[in-house]
Design an enzyme around this catalytic site. Structure first.
Site, mmCIF file in Angstrom:
data_model
loop_
_atom_site.group_PDB
_atom_site.id
_atom_site.type_symbol
_atom_site.label_atom_id
_atom_site.label_comp_id
_atom_site.label_asym_id
_atom_site.label_seq_id
_atom_site.Cartn_x
_atom_site.Cartn_y
_atom_site.Cartn_z
ATOM 1 N N ASP A 160 -28.138 0.881 19.112
ATOM 2 C CA ASP A 160 -27.576 -0.444 18.852
ATOM 3 C C ASP A 160 -27.330 -1.169 20.171
ATOM 4 O O ASP A 160 -26.998 -0.545 21.186
ATOM 5 C CB ASP A 160 -26.249 -0.330 18.096
ATOM 6 C CG ASP A 160 -26.445 -0.017 16.628
ATOM 7 O OD1 ASP A 160 -27.508 -0.353 16.090
ATOM 8 O OD2 ASP A 160 -25.526 0.562 16.019
ATOM 9 N N MET A 161 -27.459 -2.480 20.144
ATOM 10 C CA MET A 161 -27.171 -3.285 21.318
ATOM 11 C C MET A 161 -25.747 -3.813 21.219
ATOM 12 O O MET A 161 -25.327 -4.307 20.169
ATOM 13 C CB MET A 161 -28.153 -4.447 21.444
ATOM 14 C CG MET A 161 -28.067 -5.169 22.781
ATOM 15 S SD MET A 161 -28.414 -4.095 24.196
ATOM 16 C CE MET A 161 -30.197 -3.934 24.081
ATOM 17 N N ARG A 209 -35.138 -3.554 16.171
ATOM 18 C CA ARG A 209 -34.373 -4.296 15.171
ATOM 19 C C ARG A 209 -33.950 -5.612 15.813
ATOM 20 O O ARG A 209 -33.315 -5.626 16.868
ATOM 21 C CB ARG A 209 -33.126 -3.524 14.736
ATOM 22 C CG ARG A 209 -32.263 -4.300 13.719
ATOM 23 C CD ARG A 209 -30.852 -3.741 13.621
ATOM 24 N NE ARG A 209 -30.847 -2.381 13.142
ATOM 25 C CZ ARG A 209 -29.874 -1.493 13.418
ATOM 26 N NH1 ARG A 209 -28.864 -1.844 14.189
ATOM 27 N NH2 ARG A 209 -29.935 -0.270 12.931
ATOM 28 N N ARG A 222 -12.347 -5.993 13.742
ATOM 29 C CA ARG A 222 -13.241 -6.680 14.681
ATOM 30 C C ARG A 222 -14.188 -7.616 13.944
ATOM 31 O O ARG A 222 -14.428 -8.743 14.372
ATOM 32 C CB ARG A 222 -14.032 -5.658 15.503
ATOM 33 C CG ARG A 222 -13.262 -5.094 16.688
ATOM 34 C CD ARG A 222 -14.187 -4.330 17.620
ATOM 35 N NE ARG A 222 -14.773 -3.169 16.976
ATOM 36 C CZ ARG A 222 -14.180 -1.978 16.886
ATOM 37 N NH1 ARG A 222 -12.968 -1.810 17.386
ATOM 38 N NH2 ARG A 222 -14.795 -0.960 16.317
ATOM 39 N N ARG A 223 -14.750 -7.136 12.833
ATOM 40 C CA ARG A 223 -15.691 -7.976 12.094
ATOM 41 C C ARG A 223 -15.000 -9.203 11.513
ATOM 42 O O ARG A 223 -15.566 -10.288 11.452
ATOM 43 C CB ARG A 223 -16.371 -7.169 10.977
ATOM 44 C CG ARG A 223 -17.266 -6.040 11.488
ATOM 45 C CD ARG A 223 -18.338 -6.576 12.438
ATOM 46 N NE ARG A 223 -19.122 -5.513 13.059
ATOM 47 C CZ ARG A 223 -18.849 -4.961 14.236
ATOM 48 N NH1 ARG A 223 -17.796 -5.365 14.927
ATOM 49 N NH2 ARG A 223 -19.617 -4.025 14.729
#
Length: 303
Positions: free
Chosen positions: A123-124, A179, A283-284
């Site tokens: 993941d980035m 992705r 956080r989301r």
């Protein structure tokens, strides 16, 4: 304004209240929860990518534990016969503390996935992590050409250049596998596009570059205009169905995902789970204050 104010106080909300929102978007706390959710999705002809929640750790002992948890996850999931792969965040393995050990842990996990003929997606994260994540991907791609992928964020102004810079990694026996997401971290305007339409334009520009250069594209979005734009590019370039997939988040836009599946497109759902669900959820919610309405509903409708 009210939603934004509430979002800043989310870490102080009772976990039971946050769970009223989170339970629709997180598979649960345990690996068995993840297996149950993944099995149900597999039965709908949907693949999964599994992610143990957690990021930005403070000690390398936490990184070692996360490595052990992921090794156990891979072995359990493979034994269960789940049609899925694995996503992980480098900061969960100490990227910002000890880059060498972080790489070693992620290499171990990639080797374990490869031993089962499976795949790890890096993941980035936010902009300070981008160069190190790409460097890690480069090294692992050379050793595990069929078993490693990366996430790229369309809102970063550097992304098309990053795609071009990785063309040298192409091999006849293994696709470059990325992705593509819009991006969720708050970044300065100097390095990131801010306007919705501008971000979408560059998302499709990046995707078109991937198709032109025979890369495998994991198209990660719930945005209807982007989905249609992706479908138009797929038709334009006559992209085979085994050269791309759509990806969506667990619990989000189920009708849209099923429409794509029913039309013969490959679909993969990101299935997050683990004990760190509270931090992930808050956080989301901070990133998308408009979703606070779900919390306000939970205050009225308990359960």
């Amino acid at each position: 304004m009210l939603h934004k104010i509430i979002s800043q106080t989310l870490p102080y909300f009772p976990p039971k209240l946050i769970w009223q929102f989170s339970k629709s978007y997180i598979a649960g706390e345990t690996t068995q929860d993840a297996i149950t959710a993944s099995s149900a999705l597999n039965q709908e002809n949907i693949m999964v990518t599994l992610d143990i929640l957690g990021e930005f750790i403070k000690t390398m002992s936490q990184a070692e534990k996360n490595r052990d948890d992921y090794l156990a996850l891979i072995r359990t999931i493979e034994a269960a016969g789940i049609n899925g792969n694995y996503s992980l965040k480098p900061t969960m393995f100490g990227l910002l503390i000890d880059k060498k050990k972080c790489f070693g842990y992620i290499r171990e996990l990639t080797a374990e996935a490869a031993s089962h003929g499976n795949f790890i997606r890096i993941d980035m994260e936010d902009s300070p992590c981008v160069d190190d994540s790409i460097d890690m991907f480069r090294k692992l791609k050379q050793e595990f050409p069929q078993n490693i992928g990366l996430v790229l964020q369309a809102y970063l102004k550097r992304t098309l250049g990053d795609l071009e810079s990785m063309l040298d990694l192409r091999r006849d026996d293994a696709d470059l596998n990325f992705r593509l997401v819009k991006g969720i971290y708050v970044e300065p305007a100097a390095i990131a596009y801010k306007d919705y339409h501008e971000i979408n334009t560059h998302f499709l520009e990046d995707l078109e570059f991937m198709f032109k250069n025979n890369m495998y594209a994991a198209i990660a979005t719930h945005d209807t205009p982007l989905i249609q734009g992706a479908l138009d590019l797929i038709e334009q370039y006559q992209v085979p169905k085994d050269k791309y997939e759509f990806q969506m988040l667990y619990g989000v836009t189920p009708k849209k995902r099923m429409e794509l599946v029913q039309n013969g497109h490959r679909m993969r759902i990101y299935v997050p789970f683990g004990e760190q669900w509270f931090g992930y959820s808050t956080r989301r919610l901070k990133e998308n204050p408009a979703m606070i309405k779900h919390i306000l509903k939970a205050l009225v409708y308990k359960g």
